[in-house]
Scaffold this motif. Structure first.
Motif, PDB file in Angstrom:
ATOM      1  N   HIS A   1       0.832  -1.199   0.000  1.00  0.00           N
ATOM      2  CA  HIS A   1       0.000   0.000   0.000  1.00  0.00           C
ATOM      3  C   HIS A   1       0.870   1.253   0.000  1.00  0.00           C
ATOM      4  CE1 HIS A   1      -3.299  -2.668   0.850  1.00  0.00           C
ATOM      5  NE2 HIS A   1      -4.147  -1.658   0.859  1.00  0.00           N
ATOM      6  N   LEU A   2       0.306   2.303  -0.580  1.00  0.00           N
ATOM      7  CA  LEU A   2       0.951   3.603  -0.610  1.00  0.00           C
ATOM      8  C   LEU A   2       0.211   4.501   0.381  1.00  0.00           C
ATOM      9  CD1 LEU A   2       3.203   5.156  -2.098  1.00  0.00           C
ATOM     10  CD2 LEU A   2       1.445   5.976  -3.673  1.00  0.00           C
ATOM     11  N   GLY A   3       0.929   4.956   1.402  1.00  0.00           N
ATOM     12  CA  GLY A   3       0.317   5.770   2.432  1.00  0.00           C
ATOM     13  C   GLY A   3       0.233   7.237   2.072  1.00  0.00           C
ATOM     14  N   GLY A   4       0.945   7.641   1.032  1.00  0.00           N
ATOM     15  CA  GLY A   4       0.915   9.031   0.604  1.00  0.00           C
ATOM     16  C   GLY A   4       1.834   9.256  -0.575  1.00  0.00           C
ATOM     17  N   TYR A   5       1.627  10.392  -1.223  1.00  0.00           N
ATOM     18  CA  TYR A   5       2.375  10.717  -2.436  1.00  0.00           C
ATOM     19  C   TYR A   5       2.463  12.230  -2.541  1.00  0.00           C
ATOM     20  CZ  TYR A   5       2.508  11.651  -7.538  1.00  0.00           C
ATOM     21  OH  TYR A   5       2.791  12.135  -8.786  1.00  0.00           O
TER      22      TYR A   5
ATOM     23  N   VAL B   1       7.908  12.154  -3.746  1.00  0.00           N
ATOM     24  CA  VAL B   1       8.046  11.361  -2.529  1.00  0.00           C
ATOM     25  C   VAL B   1       6.904  10.355  -2.434  1.00  0.00           C
ATOM     26  CG1 VAL B   1       8.220  11.443  -0.009  1.00  0.00           C
ATOM     27  CG2 VAL B   1       9.118  13.339  -1.390  1.00  0.00           C
ATOM     28  N   LEU B   2       7.276   9.107  -2.180  1.00  0.00           N
ATOM     29  CA  LEU B   2       6.295   8.041  -1.969  1.00  0.00           C
ATOM     30  C   LEU B   2       6.419   7.529  -0.541  1.00  0.00           C
ATOM     31  CD1 LEU B   2       6.691   5.938  -5.233  1.00  0.00           C
ATOM     32  CD2 LEU B   2       5.165   7.852  -4.798  1.00  0.00           C
ATOM     33  N   PHE B   3       5.296   7.492   0.167  1.00  0.00           N
ATOM     34  CA  PHE B   3       5.251   6.979   1.532  1.00  0.00           C
ATOM     35  C   PHE B   3       4.765   5.532   1.466  1.00  0.00           C
ATOM     36  CE2 PHE B   3       5.021  11.514   1.857  1.00  0.00           C
ATOM     37  CZ  PHE B   3       5.749  11.824   2.983  1.00  0.00           C
ATOM     38  N   ILE B   4       5.685   4.596   1.614  1.00  0.00           N
ATOM     39  CA  ILE B   4       5.362   3.181   1.536  1.00  0.00           C
ATOM     40  C   ILE B   4       4.811   2.733   2.892  1.00  0.00           C
ATOM     41  CG2 ILE B   4       6.273   0.875   1.034  1.00  0.00           C
ATOM     42  CD1 ILE B   4       6.503   2.912  -1.328  1.00  0.00           C
ATOM     43  N   SER B   5       3.643   2.125   2.890  1.00  0.00           N
ATOM     44  CA  SER B   5       3.020   1.700   4.146  1.00  0.00           C
ATOM     45  C   SER B   5       3.684   0.444   4.693  1.00  0.00           C
ATOM     46  CB  SER B   5       1.526   1.442   3.927  1.00  0.00           C
ATOM     47  OG  SER B   5       0.871   2.643   3.620  1.00  0.00           O
ATOM     48  N   GLY B   6       3.758   0.397   6.012  1.00  0.00           N
ATOM     49  CA  GLY B   6       4.270  -0.764   6.713  1.00  0.00           C
ATOM     50  C   GLY B   6       5.594  -0.512   7.393  1.00  0.00           C
TER      51      GLY B   6
ATOM     52  N   ALA C   1       0.937   6.687  11.120  1.00  0.00           N
ATOM     53  CA  ALA C   1      -0.135   6.095  10.308  1.00  0.00           C
ATOM     54  C   ALA C   1       0.434   5.058   9.342  1.00  0.00           C
ATOM     55  CB  ALA C   1      -0.890   7.181   9.544  1.00  0.00           C
ATOM     56  N   CYS C   2       1.640   5.288   8.860  1.00  0.00           N
ATOM     57  CA  CYS C   2       2.252   4.372   7.894  1.00  0.00           C
ATOM     58  C   CYS C   2       2.854   3.121   8.533  1.00  0.00           C
ATOM     59  CB  CYS C   2       3.321   5.095   7.065  1.00  0.00           C
ATOM     60  SG  CYS C   2       2.635   5.908   5.616  1.00  0.00           S
TER      61      CYS C   2
ATOM     62  N   GLY D   1       8.523   6.160   4.516  1.00  0.00           N
ATOM     63  CA  GLY D   1       7.503   5.253   5.007  1.00  0.00           C
ATOM     64  C   GLY D   1       6.769   5.770   6.202  1.00  0.00           C
ATOM     65  N   GLY D   2       6.391   4.750   6.932  1.00  0.00           N
ATOM     66  CA  GLY D   2       6.737   3.342   7.017  1.00  0.00           C
ATOM     67  C   GLY D   2       8.238   3.119   6.781  1.00  0.00           C
ATOM     68  N   ASP D   3       8.500   1.954   6.230  1.00  0.00           N
ATOM     69  CA  ASP D   3       9.865   1.598   5.842  1.00  0.00           C
ATOM     70  C   ASP D   3       9.791   0.777   4.571  1.00  0.00           C
ATOM     71  OD1 ASP D   3      12.436   0.419   5.536  1.00  0.00           O
ATOM     72  OD2 ASP D   3      12.817   0.675   7.666  1.00  0.00           O
TER      73      ASP D   3
END
Length: 169
Positions: A2-6, A20-25, A37-38, A72-74
């Motif tokens: 999942h992508l938590g943000g962009y 910037v991509l926020f990778i969930s987890g 949240a991520c 992230g996340g990470d």
């Protein structure tokens, strides 16, 4: 995955204008993390092929974008999926410079085959967990003094951690 943000355009997560991509987890659970949240691997939206193409097209259409930052996340908790996206993006945009952020240290990442394969696709690693006691808001591109900004290609070649200097430290 999942992508938590962009964020289409940013100057905060690396040099130059970046996407910037926020990778969930994340399982590091750093105290006072800026993006709790991520931590949830299902936060945000599924990182579908359509979403990936949309992001790649947005980068391609903006000649001012110099790179992409994976935060992230990470991203290393989803190393295989993130690596597949980077390969797809690099096939269309080979000039894009990639920064990746992780709570794992460089030394831990190179010991894991899956994480190492992702690392090898990137240019700069900001490593180490955020540590509240070492928080320093004056540091560019990172939140605590223990975190390093590492030149991945040089480090792998020299078999030793090579940090970026100058404006980076």
């Amino acid at each position: 995955m999942h992508l938590g943000g962009y964020i289409a355009e940013s100057v905060n997560e690396g040099t130059g204008l970046r996407t910037v991509l926020f990778i969930s987890g994340c399982r590091h659970y750093c105290t006072n993390c800026f993006n709790t949240a991520c931590w949830d691997f299902h936060y945000g939206q599924p990182f579908t092929d359509n979403l990936q193409e949309h992001i790649i097209n947005n980068i391609a259409e903006n000649p001012l974008i110099e790179g992409i930052s994976l935060v992230g996340g990470d991203p290393f908790f989803s190393a295989g999926e993130v690596a597949a996206f980077i390969r797809k993006m690099k096939a269309q945009l080979p000039h894009i410079h990639i920064w990746i952020y992780s709570g794992f240290t460089y030394e831990a990442i190179i010991q894991d085959e899956g994480m190492l394969s992702l690392l090898c696709l990137c240019d700069v690693l900001v490593d180490g967990k955020f540590i509240e006691a070492e928080k320093d808001l004056s540091l560019p591109f990172r939140g605590s003094r223990n975190q390093r900004i590492i030149d991945i290609k040089q480090s792998l070649e020299k078999k030793s951690v090579i940090t970026l200097s100058g404006v980076y430290v």
